[in-house]
Each structure stands twice: as structure tokens, then as C-alpha cells.
Scaffold this active site. Structure first.
Site, PDB file in Angstrom:
ATOM      1  CG  PHE A 123      -2.379  -0.020   0.935  1.00 49.50           C
ATOM      2  CD1 PHE A 123      -2.948  -1.064   0.223  1.00 49.50           C
ATOM      3  CD2 PHE A 123      -3.204   1.020   1.357  1.00 49.50           C
ATOM      4  CE1 PHE A 123      -4.311  -1.069  -0.061  1.00 49.50           C
ATOM      5  CE2 PHE A 123      -4.563   1.018   1.082  1.00 49.50           C
ATOM      6  CZ  PHE A 123      -5.119  -0.025   0.375  1.00 49.50           C
ATOM      7  CD  GLN A 161      -5.695  10.334   2.719  1.00 51.29           C
ATOM      8  OE1 GLN A 161      -6.403   9.370   2.961  1.00 51.29           O
ATOM      9  NE2 GLN A 161      -4.430  10.378   3.045  1.00 51.29           N
ATOM     10  CG  HIS A 208      -8.352   7.946  -2.421  1.00 51.13           C
ATOM     11  ND1 HIS A 208      -8.034   7.408  -3.651  1.00 51.13           N
ATOM     12  CD2 HIS A 208      -8.130   6.964  -1.513  1.00 51.13           C
ATOM     13  CE1 HIS A 208      -7.642   6.159  -3.481  1.00 51.13           C
ATOM     14  NE2 HIS A 208      -7.697   5.859  -2.196  1.00 51.13           N
ATOM     15  CG  LEU A 220     -11.980   4.681  -2.675  1.00 52.39           C
ATOM     16  CD1 LEU A 220     -11.068   5.883  -2.650  1.00 52.39           C
ATOM     17  CD2 LEU A 220     -11.886   3.922  -1.375  1.00 52.39           C
ATOM     18  CD  GLU A 277      -2.892   3.939  -1.185  1.00 52.05           C
ATOM     19  OE1 GLU A 277      -3.372   5.084  -1.078  1.00 52.05           O
ATOM     20  OE2 GLU A 277      -2.053   3.482  -0.396  1.00 52.05           O
ATOM     21  NE  ARG A 321      -4.850   6.615   0.354  1.00 56.49           N
ATOM     22  CZ  ARG A 321      -5.770   5.965   1.022  1.00 56.49           C
ATOM     23  NH1 ARG A 321      -6.550   6.616   1.863  1.00 56.49           N
ATOM     24  NH2 ARG A 321      -5.917   4.677   0.876  1.00 56.49           N
ATOM     25  CG  HIS A 372     -10.552   8.861   0.923  1.00 55.41           C
ATOM     26  ND1 HIS A 372     -11.631   8.046   0.652  1.00 55.41           N
ATOM     27  CD2 HIS A 372      -9.617   8.060   1.498  1.00 55.41           C
ATOM     28  CE1 HIS A 372     -11.357   6.820   1.040  1.00 55.41           C
ATOM     29  NE2 HIS A 372     -10.149   6.799   1.571  1.00 55.41           N
ATOM     30  NE  ARG A 374      -7.003   7.601   6.145  1.00 54.96           N
ATOM     31  CZ  ARG A 374      -7.392   6.563   5.392  1.00 54.96           C
ATOM     32  NH1 ARG A 374      -6.979   5.354   5.680  1.00 54.96           N
ATOM     33  NH2 ARG A 374      -8.180   6.743   4.359  1.00 54.96           N
TER      34      ARG A 374
END
Ligand SMILES: Cc1cc2nc3c(=O)[nH]c(=O)nc-3n(C[C@H](O)[C@H](O)[C@H](O)COP(=O)(O)OP(=O)(O)OC[C@H]3O[C@@H](n4cnc5c(N)ncnc54)[C@H](O)[C@@H]3O)c2cc1C
Length: 568
Positions: free
Chosen positions: A113, A228, A230, A240, A243, A274, A338, A373
């Protein structure tokens, strides 16, 4: 009078994980939720949950990745707790029966990730939150947890003598009755507030009620400017695309059909953090390499079998909402709001500034995510901090610091009832419609407080928000009924969104540097000397305004966490 030892507001992962601690400790624990628990936003989480489970991995590396991902604004004490507890927290869920994906030898499968130095993201196909939430919900039913389902918290009560949190005022959505629930301790686990932006990946219910109400009850909110975006929300709906898709090897390409991330993050490419990827996409779109405001996510080279086995949900979402089958065509995506790194300020045990009031999950700013994050660290935060905070609440009740039920002021409940009556009494001639104000608010945030920020535009945004706040005082609703009056409830939620939008813009204007998700055009670098501190928002009831203050980052002074430039 309704009363419980522990009242938890929110039945997402953080709330249900904390409830598990209360119930298994033998305390009277109730959970309040404005929708059925399984409709909580946790259920939408796709990609996975991080934990250094593999013997070749270790939690210290996970902690370092998180400190770095947070751009050195995360609190190191809380980050260490989260990463060290992570393997056990995931195994707890595994033992309860969460159907995590596995390798052929039976061990938990883990995928890479963004921003992680090791493939440590455990998952259940691309429906991880769904699997985890169903598991905790089964536990809640099995243990007989008291659930106030479709009850919406409208106010946090305090003991007028001691200032302790005394419980909550809630609205029973089915009957339209305003009810008082007293508690020895209250946990706010109401999730994030991504709905302050017009384009977002969040559920309709993510309106930050708990954060706004805690702020008004005297708790502090922290780091609201860190929002954030995304990198891969579907172009039209903002829905979404996990990721995890890039974790499986997807490319980002421009309208020219070529990959571009090597220009922005030569090592990590598509799997940079991100904030970095969202800025890169925005630059490409601004420089003319987008199409209709989007760039593209390409999975064609992974092949049909992998797509069908590991990414079934994102394929279906692309077909349903963009008319594109990723097996044959790249998916049009763009940066979309996000996640909200900001939230109710807590210490490393989840305590807020109001005694007896706790916060956990996305509603809290503990702060494990700092300025940015990392993907798959949020599901982790919910299950670690649901557990840690739940245990602390239990401890305080069992050890006697919180043994009695606090008293409350009946007038506080009447204020809530009067507010509802006023909203219903106002007519369309002398008021504003909520749908119009909501549209103006979310568009203003989108336009003025997006991926890149600049003083003039932020000031314009603030002016618009303050104007909307004035108009909100004259809001009217069409539906005057008692039962399932969603017109009323969304009107009340809008008030919470406005308060959080104001706090967000004021904090963003004040922070004259670029760090993590906060990118200022006039101050393009991170300024550790002046700005390595949390923004704190307090509500000034005299002026009815959000006021910005600061608090130091909780650092441990360890050599390996020393701030360096953040590159990927
Ligand atoms: C589409 C999407 C995908 C994601 N994927 C991932 C991922 O793969 N990995 C990861 O780590 N993170 C992911 N995240 C982030 C993560 O899912 C959330 O941050 C996390 O699940 C939040 O959990 P929570 O328990 O704090 O709150 P939520 O799950 O949002 O639950 C909030 C609860 O509060 C209740 N509530 C709210 N207001 C009130 C009120 N006024 N009165 C009563 N009840 C109220 C709601 O009914 C709900 O039960 C994703 C987020 C989104 C939006």
C-alpha cells in the site's frame, strides 16, 4: 430516565470495537447510531488494514512509515501504540471470524500500500471494511449490546457543577421524540466529515456531528486543515477506487496514454503517499494532460483473471458509474475528498479535554495520521483505538473515578427542543432552503480549500462560509412531520458541516507552510521551526466563532523519528 455506564455514539468499527470492551467487562454499554450499524461508512472500506504480522516485517518500521507519512505532525506516542498493537488487533478480528484473504499456506494475505516499506496490508478481497464490520456486528448481537438504532445525537450534556460529560440528547428518528440518555462516560465514534466537499468518497451520513458537537461542548478539535484527497475517485460520482488497485500493480496514465508518476515520485511511483499522488494528478490535469477533468487508472495489463478475483467490486463500480469495463479500458479518476485527518483532540488513551468524554476512530485526532494518513492505517486506528479507548473507559468506571451518574441541566434539553420547533415554524418566505446552502457550502470548500491553497482564495472561501453561517440562522424545512423527518435531520447536520468548514478554512489560512495534505502556493516548503505544531480549534460561544490556537506535537525524542525531507 435512560442511563448506561457507557454510551458510545457511532456503530462503525471504532464504536463497535469499544463496545466489545465495555460489554465483556460486564458494564452496561449502549451504542447509539443514526443508521443501521452496517450502513456505517466503515462498511465501504475496500483496500485493507495495515499490521506488521509477517515475521520478516516489524512494527517499528510500520511506526516509522507512519511518522514519515504524517509529515512529522503525528503524535509519536499514539503511533507507537497503534503499530505495536496492530498485529494483535487484526488477529482479534481474525479470531472473531473476519474472512480475511489468505495465502495458499493459510497465512493472512498482505498487499503493498502507499507509503509503506513492506507489503503489510491485510485484506478481504476489496471489501475489507465490510468483512470487519459484519464481524464486529455479529459480536455485538451475540453479546447482547444495547443498540439505539436510528437515534441521532443532537447535543452533548455536561454536569453544570463539575463540567463532566453527563450523557447525550438524542432524537429518536422513528418517533420524532427528543430523549435524554445519561452516562458515566461517553465515547464519540461518529466518523469523519468528508461531506464538507462537493466531490467526496464519503457516505451521506459523514457530516461530522460528533466533532462539531464535542467542539461546542468544550472539547478541542485539532488539525482540521488536513483533509485527504484520494487520488482515485471516479470522475463523475467521486466514488472510491481503492488504493489496493495500485497495490495490485495498476498504472496512472495521462490523456497521452503514458505513465507520469516518475516525474513526481521516482522510487515509489503510483504508490507514493496520497497527498503526493493527488498533487501530481492535479498538476497533470492543470498542464493539459487530463481529459474532462480526469486522468486514468489502468489495470488492463493485470489481466482478466486477477481483476475478477481480487478487484471484483471496483470493476463493477467502474461499469455502473462510468460505463467503463477496466478489463478493456482505463478508468477515469481524479482527486476526491476522502478522509479528515482532523477531529476531536485526544491524548494517547482517547480522552478529550472534557472529563468523561472520549473520542476514537475518524472522529478523533489522537493523532496517528498527522498531516497525511497512509492508506489502510485508518481501519487499523479504529480497531486499535476502539480497543484502547474502550479499555480506558472501563478502567475509569471500575476504579471508581467515574462511578456515579453525573447530573445535568434540564434547560440544555429544552434548548434542543426549541431549536427543532423554530426550524419547523419558519416558512419559506422568511428563510433559506437547506439544499441551496449545502450546495453553496460544499462548492465553496471545493473551490477554495482544495488540493492547492492560496491566501486570497482561502479568504474568499471564508467569507462565503461566514455568509452561509448567517443565512443558516434563517433556515426553513419543508417537512414538518414527526416520523422519519430526514429534512429536519439533514438541516441539523448542515449546521455541523458549517462549523467544521469554518474551522477548516481558518486553520488553513493560518498555517503558512506546506506539510502533508496542506499545500500552500505561497509557502511551498515545510517549516518545522515555526509549524511543527497541531492547530487547535476551540469554539468561542461569545462570538460564535471557531478560534485557532496551537499545541506541540507529542514527540518521543528518538533518533530514528528525527524529521527529514519526505521523499518517495
Ligand atoms: C470509500 C472509503 C473507503 C475506505 N477504505 C479504507 C481502507 O481500505 N483502509 C482504511 O484503513 N481506511 C479506509 N477508509 C477510511 C475508513 O474506512 C474510515 O476512516 C473508518 O472506517 C471510520 O470508522 P469509524 O468507526 O470512525 O466511523 P464510521 O464507520 O464512519 O461510523 C460512524 C458511525 O457514527 C454514527 N453517527 C454519526 N453521527 C451520528 C449522530 N449524530 N448520532 C448518532 N450516530 C451517529 C453513524 O451512524 C455510524 O454508525 C475508507 C473510507 C472510505 C470513505
Amino acid at each position: 430516565m435512560r442511563q448506561h455506564d457507557i454510551v458510545i455514539v457511532g456503530a462503525g468499527l471504532a464504536g463497535l470495537r469499544a463496545a466489545f470492551e465495555g460489554i465483556t467487562a460486564g458494564l452496561d454499554t449502549a451504542v447509539l447510531t443514526k443508521v443501521h450499524p452496517l450502513r456505517s461508512h466503515s462498511c465501504a472500506a475496500q483496500g485493507g488494514v495495515n499490521a506488521a504480522i509477517n515475521p520478516n516485517d516489524n512494527w517499528e518500521d510500520h511506526a516509522y512509515d507512519t511518522v514519515k507519512g504524517a509529515d512529522w505532525l503525528g503524535d509519536e506516542d499514539a503511533i507507537e501504540i497503534m503499530c505495536e498493537e496492530a498485529p494483535q488487533a487484526v488477529l482479534d478480528l481474525d479470531t472473531m471470524g473476519a474472512p480475511f484473504s489468505r495465502e495458499d499456506d493459510g497465512t493472512l494475505a498482505q498487499r503493498p500500500f502507499g507509503g509503506q516499506s513492506y507489503a503489510r496490508t491485510a485484506y478481504a478481497a476489496d471489501r475489507t471494511g465490510h468483512a470487519m464490520l459484519h464481524t464486529l456486528w455479529e459480536q455485538a448481537i451475540k453479546l447482547g449490546t444495547h443498540i439505539y438504532q436510528e437515534w441521532q445525537m443532537l447535543h452533548i450534556l455536561k454536569d453544570p457543577n463539575t463540567g463532566r460529560c453527563a450523557g447525550v440528547v438524542a432524537y429518536d428518528i422513528a418517533t420524532g421524540k427528543v430523549e435524554t440518555i445519561l452516562a458515566k462516560t461517553v465515547l464519540i465514534a461518529t466518523g469523519g466529515y468528508g461531506r464538507i466537499y462537493a466531490s467526496n468518497t464519503n457516505a451521506m451520513i459523514n457530516t461530522g456531528d460528533g466533532v462539531a458537537l464535542a467542539l461546542k461542548a468544550g472539547a478541542h478539535a485539532a488539525d482540521l486543515e488536513f483533509v485527504q484527497f484520494h487520488p482515485t475517485g471516479l470522475r463523475n460520482s467521486g466514488i472510491l477506487i481503492s488504493e489496493g488497485v495500485r497495490g495490485e500493480g495498476a498504472y496512472l496514465i495521462g490523456a497521452d496514454g503514458k505513465r507520469f508518476m516518475q516525474k513526481y515520485a521516482p522510487n515509489k511511483l503510483e504508490l507514493a503517499s496520497r497527498d503526493v499522488v493527488s498533487r501530481a494528478e492535479t498538476m497533470e490535469i492543470m498542464n493539459g494532460n487530463g481529459k474532462n477533468g480526469a486522468i486514468f487508472l489502468d489495470v488492463r495489463h493485470l489481466g482478466r483473471d486477477i481483476i475478477l478475483e481480487r478487484l471484483p467490486q471496483i470493476r463493477q463500480l467502474s461499469i455502473d458509474f462510468e460505463g467503463v469495463d477496466p478489463i478493456n479500458e482505463p478508468i477515469p479518476v481524479r482527486p476526491t475528498c476522502h478522509y479528515t485527518m482532523g477531529g476531536i483532540r485526544t491524548n494517547k488513551l482517547g480522552e478529550t479535554y472534557v472529563p468523561g468524554l472520549f473520542a476514537a476512530g475518524e472522529a478523533a485526532c489522537v493523532s496517528v495520521h498527522g498531516a497525511n494518513r497512509l492508506g489502510a492505517n485508518s481501519l487499523l486506528e479504529t480497531i486499535v483505538y476502539g480497543k484502547v479507548t474502550g479499555k480506558e473507559m472501563v478502567r475509569q468506571i471500575q476504579e471508581g473515578t467515574t462511578r456515579e451518574f453525573p447530573t445535568y441541566n434540564r434547560e440544555d434539553v429544552l434548548i434542543v427542543e426549541r431549536k427543532i420547533a423554530e426550524l419547523k415554524a419558519r416558512s419559506s418566505e422568511d428563510g433559506y432552503r437547506q439544499a441551496d446552502l449545502r450546495e453553496d457550502l460544499t462548492q465553496a470548500m471545493q473551490e477554495h480549500v482544495g488540493v492547492f491553497r492560496e491566501e486570497k482564495s482561502l479568504k474568499k472561501g471564508l467569507k462565503k462560509i461566514l455568509d452561509i453561517k448567517e443565512k443558516y440562522k434563517k433556515l426553513y424545512i419543508d417537512d414538518k412531520s414527526e416520523n422519519f423527518n430526514t429534512d429536519l435531520l439533514t438541516a441539523l447536520e448542515l449546521g455541523n458541516l458549517i462549523a467544521l468548514a469554518e474551522g477548516t478554512v481558518r486553520s488553513a489560512l493560518a498555517r503558512e507552510e506546506s506539510r502533508g495534505a496542506h499545500s500552500r502556493e505561497e509557502f511551498t516548503t515545510r517549516d518545522d521551526k515555526k509549524w511543527m505544531k497541531h492547530s487547535i480549534v476551540k469554539w468561542n460561544h461569545a462570538t460564535d466563532e471557531a478560534e485557532v490556537d496551537y499545541e506541540p506535537v507529542r514527540q518521543l525524542g528518538k533518533e530514528r523519528y528525527k524529521p527529514v525531507e519526505r521523499t518517495y
